[in-house]
Design a protein around this motif. Structure first.
Motif, PDB file in Angstrom:
ATOM      1  N   GLU A 171      12.200   1.557 -13.341  1.00 15.82           N
ATOM      2  CA  GLU A 171      11.364   1.424 -14.522  1.00 15.82           C
ATOM      3  C   GLU A 171      10.643   2.732 -14.852  1.00 15.82           C
ATOM      4  OE1 GLU A 171      10.692  -1.014 -16.683  1.00 15.82           O
ATOM      5  OE2 GLU A 171      11.727  -2.733 -15.784  1.00 15.82           O
ATOM      6  N   ASN A 172      10.675   3.087 -16.108  1.00 15.20           N
ATOM      7  CA  ASN A 172       9.872   4.183 -16.659  1.00 15.20           C
ATOM      8  C   ASN A 172       8.789   3.537 -17.513  1.00 15.20           C
ATOM      9  OD1 ASN A 172       8.835   6.350 -18.099  1.00 15.20           O
ATOM     10  ND2 ASN A 172      10.723   6.829 -19.185  1.00 15.20           N
ATOM     11  N   PRO A 173       7.496   3.701 -17.201  1.00 18.91           N
ATOM     12  CA  PRO A 173       6.906   4.754 -16.368  1.00 18.91           C
ATOM     13  C   PRO A 173       6.470   4.339 -14.959  1.00 18.91           C
ATOM     14  CG  PRO A 173       5.198   3.804 -17.732  1.00 18.91           C
ATOM     15  CD  PRO A 173       6.468   3.042 -18.053  1.00 18.91           C
ATOM     16  N   VAL A 174       6.532   3.046 -14.587  1.00 18.50           N
ATOM     17  CA  VAL A 174       5.885   2.627 -13.337  1.00 18.50           C
ATOM     18  C   VAL A 174       6.682   2.993 -12.091  1.00 18.50           C
ATOM     19  CG1 VAL A 174       4.772   0.725 -14.563  1.00 18.50           C
ATOM     20  CG2 VAL A 174       6.835   0.260 -13.230  1.00 18.50           C
ATOM     21  N   GLY A 175       7.961   3.312 -12.242  1.00 21.44           N
ATOM     22  CA  GLY A 175       8.768   3.753 -11.108  1.00 21.44           C
ATOM     23  C   GLY A 175       9.331   2.645 -10.243  1.00 21.44           C
ATOM     24  N   LYS A 176       9.244   1.396 -10.695  1.00 18.08           N
ATOM     25  CA  LYS A 176       9.748   0.278  -9.895  1.00 18.08           C
ATOM     26  C   LYS A 176      11.266   0.297  -9.798  1.00 18.08           C
ATOM     27  CE  LYS A 176      10.090  -4.789  -9.732  1.00 18.08           C
ATOM     28  NZ  LYS A 176       9.830  -4.878  -8.272  1.00 18.08           N
ATOM     29  N   VAL A 177      11.787   0.123  -8.582  1.00 20.12           N
ATOM     30  CA  VAL A 177      13.212  -0.096  -8.352  1.00 20.12           C
ATOM     31  C   VAL A 177      13.398  -1.588  -8.090  1.00 20.12           C
ATOM     32  CG1 VAL A 177      15.147   0.334  -6.809  1.00 20.12           C
ATOM     33  CG2 VAL A 177      13.634   2.219  -7.454  1.00 20.12           C
ATOM     34  N   TRP A 178      14.250  -2.208  -8.893  1.00 20.75           N
ATOM     35  CA  TRP A 178      14.463  -3.655  -8.771  1.00 20.75           C
ATOM     36  C   TRP A 178      15.313  -3.973  -7.549  1.00 20.75           C
ATOM     37  CZ3 TRP A 178      11.676  -6.924 -11.619  1.00 20.75           C
ATOM     38  CH2 TRP A 178      11.038  -6.393 -12.761  1.00 20.75           C
ATOM     39  N   THR A 179      14.863  -4.928  -6.741  1.00 26.07           N
ATOM     40  CA  THR A 179      15.611  -5.309  -5.554  1.00 26.07           C
ATOM     41  C   THR A 179      16.809  -6.180  -5.933  1.00 26.07           C
ATOM     42  OG1 THR A 179      14.404  -7.366  -5.144  1.00 26.07           O
ATOM     43  CG2 THR A 179      13.468  -5.335  -4.219  1.00 26.07           C
ATOM     44  N   TYR A 180      17.739  -6.269  -5.006  1.00 24.10           N
ATOM     45  CA  TYR A 180      18.915  -7.119  -5.208  1.00 24.10           C
ATOM     46  C   TYR A 180      18.500  -8.557  -5.496  1.00 24.10           C
ATOM     47  CZ  TYR A 180      23.346  -9.480  -4.206  1.00 24.10           C
ATOM     48  OH  TYR A 180      24.465 -10.265  -4.298  1.00 24.10           O
ATOM     49  N   ASP A 181      17.555  -9.068  -4.714  1.00 25.23           N
ATOM     50  CA  ASP A 181      17.136 -10.464  -4.884  1.00 25.23           C
ATOM     51  C   ASP A 181      16.447 -10.692  -6.228  1.00 25.23           C
ATOM     52  OD1 ASP A 181      18.179 -11.200  -2.450  1.00 25.23           O
ATOM     53  OD2 ASP A 181      16.287 -10.999  -1.357  1.00 25.23           O
ATOM     54  N   GLU A 182      15.629  -9.742  -6.649  1.00 25.58           N
ATOM     55  CA  GLU A 182      14.970  -9.874  -7.952  1.00 25.58           C
ATOM     56  C   GLU A 182      15.998  -9.899  -9.079  1.00 25.58           C
ATOM     57  OE1 GLU A 182      10.651  -7.662  -7.525  1.00 25.58           O
ATOM     58  OE2 GLU A 182      12.461  -6.420  -7.531  1.00 25.58           O
ATOM     59  N   LEU A 183      16.967  -8.997  -8.995  1.00 29.60           N
ATOM     60  CA  LEU A 183      17.997  -8.937 -10.031  1.00 29.60           C
ATOM     61  C   LEU A 183      18.851 -10.200 -10.028  1.00 29.60           C
ATOM     62  CD1 LEU A 183      19.140  -5.215  -9.704  1.00 29.60           C
ATOM     63  CD2 LEU A 183      17.755  -6.217 -11.529  1.00 29.60           C
ATOM     64  N   LYS A 184      19.163 -10.680  -8.848  1.00 31.14           N
ATOM     65  CA  LYS A 184      19.969 -11.901  -8.749  1.00 31.14           C
ATOM     66  C   LYS A 184      19.236 -13.072  -9.399  1.00 31.14           C
ATOM     67  CE  LYS A 184      22.875 -14.353  -5.431  1.00 31.14           C
ATOM     68  NZ  LYS A 184      23.294 -14.434  -4.003  1.00 31.14           N
ATOM     69  N   LYS A 185      17.937 -13.147  -9.184  1.00 33.18           N
ATOM     70  CA  LYS A 185      17.135 -14.222  -9.770  1.00 33.18           C
ATOM     71  C   LYS A 185      17.082 -14.095 -11.288  1.00 33.18           C
ATOM     72  CE  LYS A 185      12.688 -16.572  -9.097  1.00 33.18           C
ATOM     73  NZ  LYS A 185      11.433 -16.581  -8.296  1.00 33.18           N
ATOM     74  N   LEU A 186      16.904 -12.856 -11.776  1.00 31.57           N
ATOM     75  CA  LEU A 186      16.852 -12.619 -13.219  1.00 31.57           C
ATOM     76  C   LEU A 186      18.198 -12.938 -13.867  1.00 31.57           C
ATOM     77  CD1 LEU A 186      15.480 -11.570 -15.771  1.00 31.57           C
ATOM     78  CD2 LEU A 186      16.078  -9.231 -15.053  1.00 31.57           C
ATOM     79  N   ILE A 187      19.273 -12.501 -13.242  1.00 33.98           N
ATOM     80  CA  ILE A 187      20.606 -12.742 -13.799  1.00 33.98           C
ATOM     81  C   ILE A 187      20.941 -14.233 -13.796  1.00 33.98           C
ATOM     82  CG2 ILE A 187      23.079 -12.362 -13.380  1.00 33.98           C
ATOM     83  CD1 ILE A 187      22.248  -9.517 -12.375  1.00 33.98           C
ATOM     84  N   LYS A 188      20.498 -14.946 -12.779  1.00 31.02           N
ATOM     85  CA  LYS A 188      20.716 -16.399 -12.748  1.00 31.02           C
ATOM     86  C   LYS A 188      20.065 -17.065 -13.952  1.00 31.02           C
ATOM     87  CE  LYS A 188      20.187 -20.461  -9.753  1.00 31.02           C
ATOM     88  NZ  LYS A 188      19.687 -20.961  -8.441  1.00 31.02           N
ATOM     89  N   LEU A 189      18.854 -16.630 -14.306  1.00 33.07           N
ATOM     90  CA  LEU A 189      18.175 -17.161 -15.489  1.00 33.07           C
ATOM     91  C   LEU A 189      18.920 -16.767 -16.764  1.00 33.07           C
ATOM     92  CD1 LEU A 189      14.399 -16.549 -14.645  1.00 33.07           C
ATOM     93  CD2 LEU A 189      15.561 -18.756 -14.856  1.00 33.07           C
ATOM     94  N   CYS A 190      19.393 -15.529 -16.816  1.00 35.21           N
ATOM     95  CA  CYS A 190      20.147 -15.070 -17.987  1.00 35.21           C
ATOM     96  C   CYS A 190      21.388 -15.930 -18.209  1.00 35.21           C
ATOM     97  CB  CYS A 190      20.545 -13.604 -17.824  1.00 35.21           C
ATOM     98  SG  CYS A 190      19.190 -12.422 -17.984  1.00 35.21           S
ATOM     99  N   LYS A 191      22.084 -16.227 -17.152  1.00 36.91           N
ATOM    100  CA  LYS A 191      23.297 -17.038 -17.274  1.00 36.91           C
ATOM    101  C   LYS A 191      22.959 -18.472 -17.683  1.00 36.91           C
ATOM    102  CE  LYS A 191      26.673 -16.138 -14.278  1.00 36.91           C
ATOM    103  NZ  LYS A 191      27.591 -15.273 -15.015  1.00 36.91           N
TER     104      LYS A 191
END
Length: 385
Positions: A171-191
């Motif tokens: 993330e720009n500007p906060v510098g957060k790197v999204w973890t695998y688990d966070e992304l998996k959870k977000l993508i599950k909601l997207c689907k």
């Protein structure tokens, strides 16, 4: 590569150094800038040598990106560095990442459509999302230097009709790197709600923890947009790419690129620099990350706790998101003091969604970082006296 080497960029039509007044006002041209997110590092010799060799040819006619040499360099980079397998046909060229996002959002939701993203956010997102109904999810700093999203609010937005999520990883500007688990959870909601996820991964190579491209998890609802330019400091050479697994959308994008905007012929130096960078310069990225981490460590050692300043090493990027809310100062006066007393041009957090912060670019020799740190100190001391 000597990252400590100071190279004079003035007089090169450089946005960061030659056009300071555009962002900070008349009379600021002699400030030391820490603003736009490029670096003050010379790009790897392999890229310079390839450009010089190509220049000797002397003919610069129309060029192509749609060939396996270009696509395989990107495929190989994702496979080696991120253990992510992509298909050649997914790769498409574009003039810039923001251009790609702008076209894709329009095609996917249409003007006035519902789009979700995080805040604080890159100001480029703010500009291109003006024609849409934007749902913002606040990134909250639960632990110092670590930010979390709100999945319940994300799902509420999806239920309300959001059909596109625009992510930035890191993330720009906060510098957060999204973890695998966070992304998996977000993508599950997207689907679940048929939402397309576009992930801007232009900062992906500059990270202090493992980066997971969303395409490592899913290729039905996810798209990646990125470029080698942020990592290797080659934005002026032009070009970026997108990884679009969805065939119909990919064909629509290429048609728009060619037949609507007429920008399908890339700069040869943009294509060449991407291939050379991804094929031959991985060692350079590792060295760069080591140097940038030391720069971040220096800033923390000097500024964290100074008159109430709160700053941590970001998980990714070379941008430090510095919090001054506990300093008990007038931020308008502080911005003036940075210029008039500190003699530094540093981006206000207001542009990204938090007026109590500043964004410091440490993608430069340590000697310049020290100038920035001392400028911040002088500015805050002026207001505290």
């Amino acid at each position: 590569m000597r990252f400590d080497e100071v190279i004079d960029r003035k007089g090169t039509y450089c946005t960061q150094w030659d056009y300071i007044e555009d962002r900070f006002g008349e009379g600021t041209k002699d400030l030391t800038p820490f603003s736009i997110s490029d670096t003050d590092f010379r790009c790897p010799d392999e890229i310079l040598n390839a450009i010089l060799e190509r220049t000797k040819h002397g003919i610069f006619g129309y060029s192509r990106w749609n060939h396996e040499d270009y696509k395989s360099s990107i495929k190989s980079w994702y496979s080696r560095r991120y253990k992510t397998e992509i298909e050649s046909e997914w790769v498409v060229y574009a003039p810039s990442v923001i251009y790609t996002i702008s076209i894709l959002v329009d095609k996917l939701v249409g003007k006035g459509g519902k789009v979700m993203t995080h805040t604080p956010k890159y100001d480029g997102f703010t500009k291109i999302l003006k024609p849409y109904e934007v749902f913002e999810i606040e990134l909250k700093e639960k632990v110092k230097g670590s930010y979390e999203t709100d999945f319940l609010k994300i799902e509420d937005g999806f239920k309300a009709g959001v059909k596109l999520f625009l992510l930035c990883n890191p993330e720009n500007p906060v510098g957060k790197v999204w973890t695998y688990d966070e992304l998996k959870k977000l993508i599950k909601l997207c689907k679940k709600y048929s939402v397309i996820l576009i992930s801007d991964d232009i900062h992906m190579d500059i990270a202090r923890k493992e980066v997971t491209p969303v395409l490592k998890i899913d290729s039905e609802n996810c798209i990646v947009v990125s470029s080698a330019s942020k990592t290797f400091n080659t934005p002026a050479l032009g070009g970026s790419y997108a990884l679009i697994p969805q065939k119909k959308l990919r064909e629509e994008f290429i048609t728009h690129l060619k037949e609507v905007d007429s920008v399908s012929s890339p700069t040869i130096f943009g294509v060449l620099s991407t291939m050379v960078a991804y094929n031959s310069c991985e060692y350079w990225v590792d060295e760069l990350n080591e140097y940038l981490t030391k720069n971040c460590e220096y800033v923390v050692s000097e500024l964290d706790g100074y008159y109430g300043i709160d700053v941590a090493i970001p998980e990714g990027t070379y941008l430090m998101w510095i919090d001054l809310k506990n300093c008990e100062i007038d931020m308008v006066e502080f911005k003036k003091a940075l210029i008039e007393v500190g003699k530094v041009a540093i981006m206000s957090g207001e542009a990204y969604g938090d007026s109590n912060r500043i964004r410091l670019n440490v993608g430069c020799p340590l000697s310049k970082v020290k100038i920035g740190v001392e400028g911040i100190k002088r500015a805050i001391e002026k207001l505290k006296k």
